[in-house]
Design a protein around this motif. Structure first.
Motif, PDB file in Angstrom:
ATOM      1  N   LYS A   3       0.880  -1.169   0.000  1.00 61.67           N
ATOM      2  CA  LYS A   3       0.000   0.000   0.000  1.00 61.67           C
ATOM      3  C   LYS A   3       0.917   1.218   0.000  1.00 61.67           C
ATOM      4  O   LYS A   3       1.754   1.373   0.881  1.00 61.67           O
ATOM      5  CB  LYS A   3      -0.888  -0.006   1.230  1.00 61.67           C
ATOM      6  CG  LYS A   3      -1.842   1.164   1.268  1.00 61.67           C
ATOM      7  CD  LYS A   3      -2.830   1.041   2.396  1.00 61.67           C
ATOM      8  CE  LYS A   3      -3.775   2.217   2.305  1.00 61.67           C
ATOM      9  NZ  LYS A   3      -5.016   1.958   2.988  1.00 61.67           N
ATOM     10  N   THR A   4       0.741   2.075  -1.009  1.00 60.54           N
ATOM     11  CA  THR A   4       1.658   3.189  -1.193  1.00 60.54           C
ATOM     12  C   THR A   4       0.895   4.453  -1.524  1.00 60.54           C
ATOM     13  O   THR A   4      -0.096   4.420  -2.248  1.00 60.54           O
ATOM     14  CB  THR A   4       2.638   2.883  -2.341  1.00 60.54           C
ATOM     15  OG1 THR A   4       3.291   1.640  -2.073  1.00 60.54           O
ATOM     16  CG2 THR A   4       3.675   3.968  -2.495  1.00 60.54           C
ATOM     17  N   ALA A   5       1.369   5.563  -0.998  1.00 64.25           N
ATOM     18  CA  ALA A   5       0.857   6.886  -1.370  1.00 64.25           C
ATOM     19  C   ALA A   5       2.016   7.653  -1.991  1.00 64.25           C
ATOM     20  O   ALA A   5       3.061   7.832  -1.361  1.00 64.25           O
ATOM     21  CB  ALA A   5       0.322   7.631  -0.157  1.00 64.25           C
ATOM     22  N   VAL A   7       3.050  11.196  -3.223  1.00 60.79           N
ATOM     23  CA  VAL A   7       2.621  12.577  -3.019  1.00 60.79           C
ATOM     24  C   VAL A   7       3.471  13.497  -3.885  1.00 60.79           C
ATOM     25  O   VAL A   7       4.691  13.536  -3.748  1.00 60.79           O
ATOM     26  CB  VAL A   7       2.735  12.984  -1.535  1.00 60.79           C
ATOM     27  CG1 VAL A   7       2.229  14.407  -1.324  1.00 60.79           C
ATOM     28  CG2 VAL A   7       1.968  12.012  -0.641  1.00 60.79           C
ATOM     29  N   ALA A  28       4.039   5.834  -9.383  1.00 62.91           N
ATOM     30  CA  ALA A  28       2.647   5.425  -9.178  1.00 62.91           C
ATOM     31  C   ALA A  28       2.234   4.392 -10.229  1.00 62.91           C
ATOM     32  O   ALA A  28       1.563   3.398  -9.922  1.00 62.91           O
ATOM     33  CB  ALA A  28       1.735   6.645  -9.230  1.00 62.91           C
ATOM     34  N   GLU A  39      -2.100   5.269  -4.141  1.00 64.80           N
ATOM     35  CA  GLU A  39      -2.847   6.511  -4.215  1.00 64.80           C
ATOM     36  C   GLU A  39      -1.879   7.606  -4.647  1.00 64.80           C
ATOM     37  O   GLU A  39      -0.769   7.712  -4.126  1.00 64.80           O
ATOM     38  CB  GLU A  39      -3.451   6.853  -2.846  1.00 64.80           C
ATOM     39  CG  GLU A  39      -4.383   8.032  -2.878  1.00 64.80           C
ATOM     40  CD  GLU A  39      -5.180   8.204  -1.593  1.00 64.80           C
ATOM     41  OE1 GLU A  39      -5.943   9.182  -1.525  1.00 64.80           O
ATOM     42  OE2 GLU A  39      -5.040   7.383  -0.672  1.00 64.80           O
ATOM     43  N   ILE A  41      -1.381  11.530  -4.789  1.00 66.63           N
ATOM     44  CA  ILE A  41      -1.923  12.739  -4.163  1.00 66.63           C
ATOM     45  C   ILE A  41      -1.137  13.959  -4.627  1.00 66.63           C
ATOM     46  O   ILE A  41       0.084  14.019  -4.484  1.00 66.63           O
ATOM     47  CB  ILE A  41      -1.860  12.638  -2.625  1.00 66.63           C
ATOM     48  CG1 ILE A  41      -2.658  11.424  -2.137  1.00 66.63           C
ATOM     49  CG2 ILE A  41      -2.369  13.926  -1.984  1.00 66.63           C
ATOM     50  CD1 ILE A  41      -2.483  11.133  -0.653  1.00 66.63           C
ATOM     51  N   ASN A  70      -6.333   6.811  -9.731  1.00 72.36           N
ATOM     52  CA  ASN A  70      -5.790   6.736  -8.370  1.00 72.36           C
ATOM     53  C   ASN A  70      -5.489   8.124  -7.807  1.00 72.36           C
ATOM     54  O   ASN A  70      -4.932   8.238  -6.725  1.00 72.36           O
ATOM     55  CB  ASN A  70      -4.496   5.916  -8.367  1.00 72.36           C
ATOM     56  CG  ASN A  70      -4.672   4.547  -8.958  1.00 72.36           C
ATOM     57  OD1 ASN A  70      -4.849   4.411 -10.165  1.00 72.36           O
ATOM     58  ND2 ASN A  70      -4.645   3.529  -8.135  1.00 72.36           N
ATOM     59  N   ILE A 104      -1.734  12.599   6.116  1.00 67.40           N
ATOM     60  CA  ILE A 104      -0.599  11.704   5.899  1.00 67.40           C
ATOM     61  C   ILE A 104      -0.520  10.704   7.057  1.00 67.40           C
ATOM     62  O   ILE A 104      -0.204   9.532   6.865  1.00 67.40           O
ATOM     63  CB  ILE A 104       0.714  12.501   5.743  1.00 67.40           C
ATOM     64  CG1 ILE A 104       0.615  13.485   4.566  1.00 67.40           C
ATOM     65  CG2 ILE A 104       1.903  11.562   5.576  1.00 67.40           C
ATOM     66  CD1 ILE A 104       0.333  12.878   3.216  1.00 67.40           C
ATOM     67  N   LEU A 107      -2.700   7.763   6.405  1.00 75.20           N
ATOM     68  CA  LEU A 107      -2.091   6.856   5.438  1.00 75.20           C
ATOM     69  C   LEU A 107      -1.065   5.954   6.110  1.00 75.20           C
ATOM     70  O   LEU A 107      -1.040   4.741   5.897  1.00 75.20           O
ATOM     71  CB  LEU A 107      -1.428   7.654   4.307  1.00 75.20           C
ATOM     72  CG  LEU A 107      -2.382   8.386   3.376  1.00 75.20           C
ATOM     73  CD1 LEU A 107      -1.620   9.400   2.533  1.00 75.20           C
ATOM     74  CD2 LEU A 107      -3.128   7.400   2.496  1.00 75.20           C
ATOM     75  N   ALA A 112       0.407   2.450   4.844  1.00 78.19           N
ATOM     76  CA  ALA A 112       0.929   2.915   3.564  1.00 78.19           C
ATOM     77  C   ALA A 112       2.352   3.433   3.697  1.00 78.19           C
ATOM     78  O   ALA A 112       2.706   4.095   4.677  1.00 78.19           O
ATOM     79  CB  ALA A 112       0.040   4.020   2.996  1.00 78.19           C
ATOM     80  N   VAL A 114       4.707   6.156   2.322  1.00 79.29           N
ATOM     81  CA  VAL A 114       4.497   7.464   1.696  1.00 79.29           C
ATOM     82  C   VAL A 114       5.781   7.882   0.999  1.00 79.29           C
ATOM     83  O   VAL A 114       6.846   7.935   1.632  1.00 79.29           O
ATOM     84  CB  VAL A 114       4.065   8.513   2.742  1.00 79.29           C
ATOM     85  CG1 VAL A 114       3.893   9.882   2.085  1.00 79.29           C
ATOM     86  CG2 VAL A 114       2.773   8.080   3.442  1.00 79.29           C
TER      87      VAL A 114
END
Length: 117
Positions: A3-5, A7, A28, A39, A41, A70, A104, A107, A112, A114
């Motif tokens: 699971k990754t965000a 940004v 991404a 995700e 962002i 996403n 954040i 997340l 996640a 980040v």
């Protein structure tokens, strides 16, 4: 599966900012292509990229389209950086979990990783 965000904080002012954007989009895309939960962002000055990336003539439109489902944007920053209308027109999800900004912390709490660009 991770699971990754990702940004995007880079603005639109310099060649270095373009590099950070493209690296973020590619990151991404790689996670998404491998079935990971990712995700994307756009936060801070990064929200300025949305109208540019929505433009079909943009050099990075196709790359953006590959991860657009996403994508989300900071609600507060879309106003602060003057892209409210463009983000609304694009239908990009707006995040306002923490004082008008994406959380954040949430997340991270959800496990996640980040990554910022």
């Amino acid at each position: 599966m991770s699971k990754t965000a990702v940004v995007i904080l880079a603005g639109t002012d310099s060649h270095a900012d373009v590099g950070r954007l493209v690296n973020g989009l590619e990151t991404a895309k790689e996670f998404a292509e491998n079935g990971d939960d990712v995700e994307l962002i756009f936060d801070g000055a990064g929200t300025q990229w949305i109208p540019e990336l929505e433009d079909e003539d943009s050099d990075y439109h196709e790359l953006y389209q590959s991860v657009r489902d996403n994508a989300a944007a900071c609600d507060f920053c879309t106003g602060a950086f003057g892209v409210d209308d463009a983000v609304n027109d694009a239908g990009v999800v707006r995040l306002d979990d923490h004082d008008g900004h994406p959380s954040i912390r949430s997340l991270v709490s959800e496990g996640a990783e980040v990554i910022t660009f």
